[in-house]
Design a protein around this motif. Structure first.
Motif, PDB file in Angstrom:
ATOM      1  N   LEU A  33       1.236  -6.232   7.101  1.00 16.45           N
ATOM      2  CA  LEU A  33       1.273  -7.409   6.245  1.00 16.45           C
ATOM      3  C   LEU A  33       2.632  -7.600   5.575  1.00 16.45           C
ATOM      4  O   LEU A  33       2.909  -8.655   5.021  1.00 16.45           O
ATOM      5  N   LYS A  34       3.476  -6.585   5.635  1.00 14.72           N
ATOM      6  CA  LYS A  34       4.806  -6.681   5.039  1.00 14.72           C
ATOM      7  C   LYS A  34       5.775  -7.447   5.933  1.00 14.72           C
ATOM      8  O   LYS A  34       6.863  -7.791   5.514  1.00 14.72           O
ATOM      9  N   HIS A  35       5.389  -7.707   7.171  1.00 14.23           N
ATOM     10  CA  HIS A  35       6.277  -8.339   8.148  1.00 14.23           C
ATOM     11  C   HIS A  35       5.695  -9.671   8.593  1.00 14.23           C
ATOM     12  O   HIS A  35       4.825  -9.717   9.440  1.00 14.23           O
ATOM     13  N   ARG A  79      -3.603 -13.813  11.723  1.00  9.57           N
ATOM     14  CA  ARG A  79      -2.646 -14.465  12.608  1.00  9.57           C
ATOM     15  C   ARG A  79      -1.293 -14.519  11.937  1.00  9.57           C
ATOM     16  O   ARG A  79      -1.165 -15.007  10.816  1.00  9.57           O
ATOM     17  N   ASN A  80      -0.289 -14.001  12.619  1.00 10.16           N
ATOM     18  CA  ASN A  80       1.074 -14.038  12.110  1.00 10.16           C
ATOM     19  C   ASN A  80       1.604 -15.446  12.301  1.00 10.16           C
ATOM     20  O   ASN A  80       1.742 -15.923  13.422  1.00 10.16           O
TER      21      ASN A  80
END
Length: 163
Positions: free
Chosen positions: A20-22, A39-40
């Motif tokens: 979640l940091k990226h 979903r990114n």
């Protein structure tokens, strides 16, 4: 003997907290009822173009609508590669009528686009390739890929009566 420190396992079914940091993530439903996924928003070409202000909101909405029908119609490479035999899908996900109706909607949409814009919509919006990579594959200047994508999305917006 040196003991290794163990990382805490994530309690979430959505993956480890480190990912979640990226990037920017949104929670979505999957085709399997009750199952959610992350979903990114930087991974998908449409989201990336919208975040960079390269396309308008109406173009984005038209692309998402086409993308969903393309996915439901099982036209994406995703359905050609993994073995889903052990996966139990719900009756809505397995509905042949739903797939056929989605394919009809995709066919109607691409009939409005023409050859070049259809290829662009299928490869970028449907299959998730970048506009620059698609243009390079067509021996077009890579900067032109986003322009052709804009034209395709504008035509899809007209087809879906979003303009």
């Amino acid at each position: 003997m040196i003991s290794r420190s163990k990382k805490k396992k994530s309690q979430s079914d959505l993956g480890p907290e480190e990912k979640l940091k990226h990037g920017e993530y949104t929670v979505e439903e999957t085709m399997i009822p009750g199952v959610l996924r992350l979903r990114n928003r930087e991974h998908d070409p449409l989201d990336r173009c919208l975040n960079r202000n390269q396309i308008t909101r109406k173009q984005y909405d038209a692309g998402v609508r086409f993308q969903k029908d393309f996915y439901i119609a099982r036209m994406t490479p995703y359905f050609a590669s993994p073995n889903l035999s052990g996966l139990r899908l719900g009756p809505i996900a397995d509905s042949a009528d739903r797939v056929i109706m989605a394919r009809d909607r995709v066919q109607k949409a691409i009939s409005q686009l023409g050859v070049m814009l259809t290829d662009c919509a299928i490869n970028i919006v449907g299959s998730g390739h970048s506009a620059a990579d698609w243009a390079k594959g067509k021996n077009i200047a890579s900067r032109s890929g986003i322009d052709i994508l804009r034209l395709a999305l504008s035509e899809l917006a007209k087809h879906y009566r979003l303009t």
